[in-house]
Design a protein around this motif. Sequence first.
Motif, mmCIF file in Angstrom:
data_model
loop_
_atom_site.group_PDB
_atom_site.id
_atom_site.type_symbol
_atom_site.label_atom_id
_atom_site.label_comp_id
_atom_site.label_asym_id
_atom_site.label_seq_id
_atom_site.Cartn_x
_atom_site.Cartn_y
_atom_site.Cartn_z
ATOM 1 N N ARG A 396 0.826 -1.206 0.000
ATOM 2 C CA ARG A 396 0.000 0.000 0.000
ATOM 3 C C ARG A 396 0.863 1.262 0.000
ATOM 4 O O ARG A 396 0.599 2.209 -0.731
ATOM 5 C CB ARG A 396 -0.925 -0.018 1.228
ATOM 6 N N ARG A 427 -3.696 -13.886 -11.020
ATOM 7 C CA ARG A 427 -3.080 -12.718 -10.382
ATOM 8 C C ARG A 427 -2.008 -12.105 -11.283
ATOM 9 O O ARG A 427 -1.947 -10.894 -11.447
ATOM 10 C CB ARG A 427 -2.439 -13.111 -9.055
ATOM 11 N N ARG B 111 -8.716 -1.524 -6.698
ATOM 12 C CA ARG B 111 -8.669 -0.067 -6.668
ATOM 13 C C ARG B 111 -8.682 0.418 -8.121
ATOM 14 O O ARG B 111 -7.849 0.006 -8.926
ATOM 15 C CB ARG B 111 -7.424 0.427 -5.952
ATOM 16 N N VAL B 118 -7.102 -0.524 -13.675
ATOM 17 C CA VAL B 118 -6.775 -1.181 -12.407
ATOM 18 C C VAL B 118 -5.508 -0.563 -11.828
ATOM 19 O O VAL B 118 -4.463 -0.568 -12.478
ATOM 20 C CB VAL B 118 -6.534 -2.698 -12.616
ATOM 21 N N LEU B 119 -5.606 -0.006 -10.624
ATOM 22 C CA LEU B 119 -4.403 0.542 -9.992
ATOM 23 C C LEU B 119 -3.764 -0.487 -9.087
ATOM 24 O O LEU B 119 -2.553 -0.607 -9.003
ATOM 25 C CB LEU B 119 -4.759 1.797 -9.185
ATOM 26 N N ASP B 120 -4.612 -1.240 -8.398
ATOM 27 C CA ASP B 120 -4.099 -2.202 -7.419
ATOM 28 C C ASP B 120 -5.229 -3.174 -7.122
ATOM 29 O O ASP B 120 -6.398 -2.853 -7.313
ATOM 30 C CB ASP B 120 -3.694 -1.444 -6.141
ATOM 31 N N PHE B 121 -4.887 -4.358 -6.669
ATOM 32 C CA PHE B 121 -5.948 -5.308 -6.318
ATOM 33 C C PHE B 121 -5.432 -6.310 -5.301
ATOM 34 O O PHE B 121 -4.225 -6.505 -5.153
ATOM 35 C CB PHE B 121 -6.453 -6.043 -7.557
ATOM 36 N N THR B 122 -6.361 -6.931 -4.606
ATOM 37 C CA THR B 122 -5.987 -8.026 -3.729
ATOM 38 C C THR B 122 -7.074 -9.091 -3.819
ATOM 39 O O THR B 122 -8.224 -8.786 -4.107
ATOM 40 C CB THR B 122 -5.756 -7.535 -2.284
ATOM 41 N N MET B 123 -6.674 -10.346 -3.659
ATOM 42 C CA MET B 123 -7.645 -11.440 -3.768
ATOM 43 C C MET B 123 -7.573 -12.296 -2.518
ATOM 44 O O MET B 123 -6.573 -12.287 -1.809
ATOM 45 C CB MET B 123 -7.308 -12.304 -4.981
ATOM 46 N N ASN B 124 -8.629 -13.079 -2.285
ATOM 47 C CA ASN B 124 -8.595 -13.999 -1.141
ATOM 48 C C ASN B 124 -7.476 -15.011 -1.362
ATOM 49 O O ASN B 124 -7.154 -15.356 -2.491
ATOM 50 C CB ASN B 124 -9.931 -14.713 -0.966
ATOM 51 N N ASP B 125 -6.890 -15.480 -0.273
ATOM 52 C CA ASP B 125 -5.837 -16.481 -0.444
ATOM 53 C C ASP B 125 -6.489 -17.842 -0.708
ATOM 54 O O ASP B 125 -7.698 -17.943 -0.847
ATOM 55 C CB ASP B 125 -4.873 -16.483 0.746
ATOM 56 N N MET B 205 -6.580 -3.847 3.607
ATOM 57 C CA MET B 205 -5.244 -4.040 3.040
ATOM 58 C C MET B 205 -4.979 -3.018 1.930
ATOM 59 O O MET B 205 -3.881 -2.539 1.751
ATOM 60 C CB MET B 205 -5.144 -5.424 2.402
ATOM 61 N N LEU B 206 -6.037 -2.742 1.148
ATOM 62 C CA LEU B 206 -5.870 -1.898 -0.033
ATOM 63 C C LEU B 206 -6.200 -0.441 0.278
ATOM 64 O O LEU B 206 -5.651 0.470 -0.323
ATOM 65 C CB LEU B 206 -6.808 -2.424 -1.126
ATOM 66 N N ARG B 209 -10.911 3.980 -1.733
ATOM 67 C CA ARG B 209 -10.823 5.243 -2.469
ATOM 68 C C ARG B 209 -12.147 5.431 -3.201
ATOM 69 O O ARG B 209 -12.622 4.508 -3.848
ATOM 70 C CB ARG B 209 -9.696 5.205 -3.505
#
Lengths: 437, 262
Positions: A396, A427, B111, B118-125, B205-206, B209
């Motif tokens: 971040r 990903r 995000r 897409v600026l940023d992303f997170t996924m479930n593990d 986490m992200l 915005r």
Amino acid sequence: MYLIKNLQYHFMKDLGLPALMRFSQRTKKRRPKKLDTCFGPPLTSTGRLKEIMTRHYLLSRYAEGARPVAWVTSGAPVELLRAFEFYTFYPENHGALCGAQKVGSELCEVAEGKGYSQDLCSYARIDLGVCFSGRTPVGKLPKPDLLFASNNICQTVVYWYKVLAYHWKVPLILFDTPYNFKDIADSDISYMVGQLEEMIPVLEEVSGKEFNYQRFQDVIRLAKEASLTWGEVLATMKARPAPMTIFDAFGHLAPIVSLRGLPVALNYYRVLLNELNDRVKKGIGAITDERKRLMWDNIAIWYKVRDLSNRFAERGMNFVAATYTNAWAETISYLDINHPFESLAKAYSLVILNNNLNHRFELMERLVKEYGVDGLVIHSARSCKPYSVGQYDIKRLLMDRLGVPSVVIEADIADSRVFSEEQTRTRLEAFFEAMEA
Amino acid sequence: MKYFLGIDVGALSTNAVILDVRREIVGYSIVQTGANSTEAAEETLEKALVMANIDRAKITSTVATGYGRISVPFAEKKVTEISCHALGAYYLYPDTGTVIDIGGQDSKVIRVGDGGKVLDFTMNDKCAAGTGRFLEVMAAKLRVSLDELGDLSLQASQEVQISSVCTVFAESEVVSLVAQNHPTEEIIRGLHRSIVNRIWSMVKMLGIRGAVTMSGGVAKNRGVVSLLEERLEQPIHVHTEPQIVGALGAALLALRLAQTAT
């Protein structure tokens, strides 16, 4: 008896093994190399690297009885042991090798069968699996006379090496490094120096050799120079195109990890540095079309190095920096032959994994700027909790402060069972799309 | 007239969106993926064509997305659902800064920047916690349909705490809660809370915005959406058909693909 073993060791080291390896090279059928258009010409130094590491592992068979043998953690101040001419074996390096040869998971299963949890580091499980089963891709491991661990990389090594001490019935020396929350205090340094001094009589007894201060200083000098040269090797990747990829560097890391303080490591990095400087001068890149430059965080995913290397190179993406490879160029250079004990304490307690998150962020920020990094690939390693904690904060911060995009891959260093192909693909592809948009 | 097709082959549903040159949605469809994703892609396309009342030959370009994107042989391009959900959400709600997509197999927080980038992303593990599959398993255990979950949870005056995030362990927890005679609505609300808490940590986490848009099948569950709005302390955009957001993004990319080709 010792004399014969010692003669045999020296003969094999200097003449026998090099000749044997030359012979096996000559008789080995040369497979035609697949022409990969996305890669530049391979580094010629890699051949020398293979020779050095193969000889090191083969020599372990002649070390028993000829040399005192120590099993050492990657972050332990091995320089002190070198002064007593220990043959050193690095279970972590061996774990990486097992991972790369895709036998990591089956060795982990051996340890799991003895009751060790799947949540335990895979290097530890592999090493215990090797001890319990005697199986290893290098043939045979040398029996240790001494175990040497430092908790500057994690707490797991403390308990892992206690199990080794119980299994092999040999003494364990632990180097305890206070965690650096903000600044390192003088009292911390003297606490660590005290420990190093206390080790000397134990090392004298195990090795049967007297401590020689001058030899110790020599080792310190060699380790420092090798670390500085390794730093210069990595710095060649500031060039555009970078003459090597981090995936190459993961391999070239082996001597600075496991042969640090020996002349062979320093000599090797001088050869490698010459080749890389030459490539920079000629504008030869590790990949033919370097369009994006990336940084890697955490230990390599050893069983996927080649696969990942291809996937990124195909898209003109080259890894030019990594916090992992940088770790051996960062603090060993603090070594000082005039203050060997104090400088060892400083160098080994300030390593990235024993240092605060702010330090890690500042280091990454510096690498991003110096190496012209466009994006970051973060390996969240199930094995290595100290390395993986805080990665989302860093992700971040890098986005907010530097606008650098990143992706997290959930995987493991050497246990391929926790790698999910489909989830990783999605990903990475999303990351590629964001980078290319 | 030219038309552009987006197909999203997900773990649970396979969705299609057809756009015309003015970027208007002229047809869409949602079908179950089942065991054969190529057949599901064909089926969803046929249905969308019927709704749009056009001939298949009129489709100029196709982009496929979702986990089964490789099994859409007639797509010119395959793009991940992360890019597509961002683009689709931005099209529907241009103030979108954050997309929360809870799909059948995974959940993600994205995000989004200008133009739906897409600026940023997170996924479930690697775990089904916080996914549609979690709710599907629990609905089956409680013998209610997926569509009923939302309304039932809104009826609950209290909620039961579900301590396990693991789908398999939570399932056995539900079994014992049922055995203790806890009302179904209260268990469902507890399950929703568990999903929301999992998503919340990913959002944290992200960082949030702009406006939040939710996509994917779970967005149809009003119980989850209201708990999430409460937790985020802000309203969430939800389209009447949140499952088509990914296919919509793919259709927008198909349009872009045709425009850059000419």
